[in-house]
Design a protein around this motif. Structure first.
Motif, PDB file in Angstrom:
ATOM      1  N   UNK A   1       0.836  -1.202   0.000  1.00  0.00           N
ATOM      2  CA  UNK A   1       0.000   0.000   0.000  1.00  0.00           C
ATOM      3  C   UNK A   1       0.866   1.244   0.000  1.00  0.00           C
ATOM      4  N   UNK A   2       0.413   2.235  -0.733  1.00  0.00           N
ATOM      5  CA  UNK A   2       1.113   3.513  -0.747  1.00  0.00           C
ATOM      6  C   UNK A   2       2.152   3.639  -1.845  1.00  0.00           C
ATOM      7  N   UNK A   3       2.538   2.498  -2.437  1.00  0.00           N
ATOM      8  CA  UNK A   3       3.530   2.547  -3.510  1.00  0.00           C
ATOM      9  C   UNK A   3       2.927   3.088  -4.810  1.00  0.00           C
ATOM     10  N   UNK A   4       3.821   3.461  -5.721  1.00  0.00           N
ATOM     11  CA  UNK A   4       3.439   3.871  -7.074  1.00  0.00           C
ATOM     12  C   UNK A   4       3.951   2.803  -8.038  1.00  0.00           C
ATOM     13  N   UNK A   5       3.093   2.405  -8.968  1.00  0.00           N
ATOM     14  CA  UNK A   5       3.488   1.382  -9.930  1.00  0.00           C
ATOM     15  C   UNK A   5       2.943   1.693 -11.310  1.00  0.00           C
TER      16      UNK A   5
ATOM     17  N   UNK B   1      -8.282   9.772  -9.514  1.00  0.00           N
ATOM     18  CA  UNK B   1      -7.196  10.419 -10.250  1.00  0.00           C
ATOM     19  C   UNK B   1      -5.827   9.891  -9.848  1.00  0.00           C
ATOM     20  N   UNK B   2      -5.792   8.911  -8.966  1.00  0.00           N
ATOM     21  CA  UNK B   2      -4.521   8.213  -8.700  1.00  0.00           C
ATOM     22  C   UNK B   2      -4.102   7.376  -9.915  1.00  0.00           C
ATOM     23  N   UNK B   3      -5.065   7.113 -10.777  1.00  0.00           N
ATOM     24  CA  UNK B   3      -4.793   6.339 -11.989  1.00  0.00           C
ATOM     25  C   UNK B   3      -4.578   7.317 -13.137  1.00  0.00           C
ATOM     26  N   UNK B   4      -3.474   7.174 -13.834  1.00  0.00           N
ATOM     27  CA  UNK B   4      -3.231   8.067 -14.959  1.00  0.00           C
ATOM     28  C   UNK B   4      -2.697   7.275 -16.141  1.00  0.00           C
ATOM     29  N   UNK B   5      -3.423   7.285 -17.245  1.00  0.00           N
ATOM     30  CA  UNK B   5      -2.928   6.621 -18.452  1.00  0.00           C
ATOM     31  C   UNK B   5      -1.925   7.524 -19.158  1.00  0.00           C
ATOM     32  N   UNK B   6      -0.932   6.872 -19.746  1.00  0.00           N
ATOM     33  CA  UNK B   6       0.091   7.627 -20.480  1.00  0.00           C
ATOM     34  C   UNK B   6       0.328   6.924 -21.805  1.00  0.00           C
ATOM     35  N   UNK B   7       0.264   7.671 -22.888  1.00  0.00           N
ATOM     36  CA  UNK B   7       0.429   7.086 -24.215  1.00  0.00           C
ATOM     37  C   UNK B   7       1.512   7.830 -24.978  1.00  0.00           C
ATOM     38  N   UNK B   8       2.726   7.293 -25.032  1.00  0.00           N
ATOM     39  CA  UNK B   8       3.806   7.954 -25.780  1.00  0.00           C
ATOM     40  C   UNK B   8       3.577   7.920 -27.283  1.00  0.00           C
ATOM     41  N   UNK B   9       2.846   6.920 -27.770  1.00  0.00           N
ATOM     42  CA  UNK B   9       2.491   6.829 -29.188  1.00  0.00           C
ATOM     43  C   UNK B   9       1.291   5.902 -29.290  1.00  0.00           C
ATOM     44  N   UNK B  10       0.729   5.774 -30.463  1.00  0.00           N
ATOM     45  CA  UNK B  10      -0.547   5.067 -30.559  1.00  0.00           C
ATOM     46  C   UNK B  10      -0.411   3.562 -30.365  1.00  0.00           C
ATOM     47  N   UNK B  11       0.812   3.058 -30.331  1.00  0.00           N
ATOM     48  CA  UNK B  11       1.007   1.627 -30.103  1.00  0.00           C
ATOM     49  C   UNK B  11       1.165   1.292 -28.627  1.00  0.00           C
TER      50      UNK B  11
ATOM     51  N   UNK C   1      -0.360   4.232 -15.006  1.00  0.00           N
ATOM     52  CA  UNK C   1       0.400   4.542 -13.807  1.00  0.00           C
ATOM     53  C   UNK C   1      -0.561   4.719 -12.645  1.00  0.00           C
ATOM     54  N   UNK C   2      -0.204   4.118 -11.519  1.00  0.00           N
ATOM     55  CA  UNK C   2      -1.082   4.179 -10.357  1.00  0.00           C
ATOM     56  C   UNK C   2      -0.280   4.721  -9.178  1.00  0.00           C
ATOM     57  N   UNK C   3      -0.757   5.791  -8.591  1.00  0.00           N
ATOM     58  CA  UNK C   3      -0.109   6.394  -7.419  1.00  0.00           C
ATOM     59  C   UNK C   3      -0.790   5.938  -6.136  1.00  0.00           C
ATOM     60  N   UNK C   4      -0.016   5.911  -5.077  1.00  0.00           N
ATOM     61  CA  UNK C   4      -0.552   5.657  -3.727  1.00  0.00           C
ATOM     62  C   UNK C   4      -1.525   4.473  -3.719  1.00  0.00           C
ATOM     63  N   UNK C   5      -1.023   3.335  -4.096  1.00  0.00           N
ATOM     64  CA  UNK C   5      -1.859   2.146  -4.235  1.00  0.00           C
ATOM     65  C   UNK C   5      -2.615   1.816  -2.961  1.00  0.00           C
TER      66      UNK C   5
END
Lengths: 114, 113
Positions: B15-19, B62-72, B77-81
């Motif tokens: 708990x509390x980690x970011x992954x 909002x602890x969950x954040x999707x990140x897309x460097x390109x369309x593939x 990313x999940x903060x403060x699990x």
């Protein structure tokens, strides 16, 4: 064997028998439906689909029936095999509903007994 | 070749980690999704991305954040699990926005202890 989908999450049938998995969908505007199969430890896999202008569609050993009047979908699997053991999901899509994506039902666990 | 691949397959963390969970598709699809599957096997959409733009964001913290460097690629990313984040997370892709043929990855089982 037959399930009632949301109310009977597990369906157990004898190998070789036919099985029917049922699904009640919620959105009367949904116009496309898909059945997915999810084996243990894997992601959902496409089985068969049907558009709302059809009542029935057949694949290899599988048939999907659609009753739009009562918002009911069923998946029939003929001559079940051990490899058919999995969780089966129905999914609905409303093409006019923006980008909400596929909405999945709760799934039915099909168990094939030898 | 795997069409939609996710890594890692298993993730155990405190708990509390970011992954982060990574997802890649080699189908040339324009749209990618993240779904969460709970202990009762219920699949619920979290996000979809079309050409690197976030299209929908359901009632996801909002602890969950999707990140897309390109369309593939579409990473999660999940903060403060939290304990309640324990689930199987599936990545999926479709040819284009509004296309309903989804291809799913094999899932990432996240366990928060």
């Amino acid at each position: 064997g037959e399930s009632v989908g949301l109310h009977l999450p597990t369906l157990s049938v004898q190998e070789g028998d036919n099985s029917i998995i049922n699904c009640a969908y919620s959105n009367s505007a949904s116009d496309y439906f898909i059945w997915y199969k999810q084996e243990s430890g894997k992601g959902p896999q496409f089985i068969i689909d049907i558009r709302s202008n059809m009542d029935k569609r057949q694949g290899q050993r599988v048939t999907v029936l659609l009753n739009k009047t009562v918002k009911h979908l069923s998946l029939q699997i003929a001559a079940t095999q051990p490899g058919d053991s999995a969780v089966y999901f129905c999914a609905e899509w409303d093409s006019g509903g923006g980008a909400d994506g596929l909405t999945f039902g709760k799934g039915t666990h099909l168990i094939i007994q030898p | 070749d795997t069409a939609v691949s996710q890594t890692p397959k298993y993730l155990v963390t405190q708990m509390g980690n970011d992954k982060s969970i990574k997802c890649e598709q080699n189908l040339g699809h324009d749209t990618m999704y993240w779904y969460k599957q709970d202990s009762k096997k219920f699949l619920k959409i979290m996000f979809s991305y079309n050409n690197k733009e976030l299209i929908i964001n359901e009632t996801v913290p909002n602890r969950f954040s999707p990140k897309s460097p390109d369309k593939a690629h579409l990473n999660l990313h999940i903060n403060s699990l939290e304990l309640g984040d324990s689930a199987v997370y599936f990545c999926a892709s479709s040819e284009r926005l509004g296309s309903n043929g989804y291809t799913f990855g094999s899932g990432t089982r996240l366990t928060v202890v």
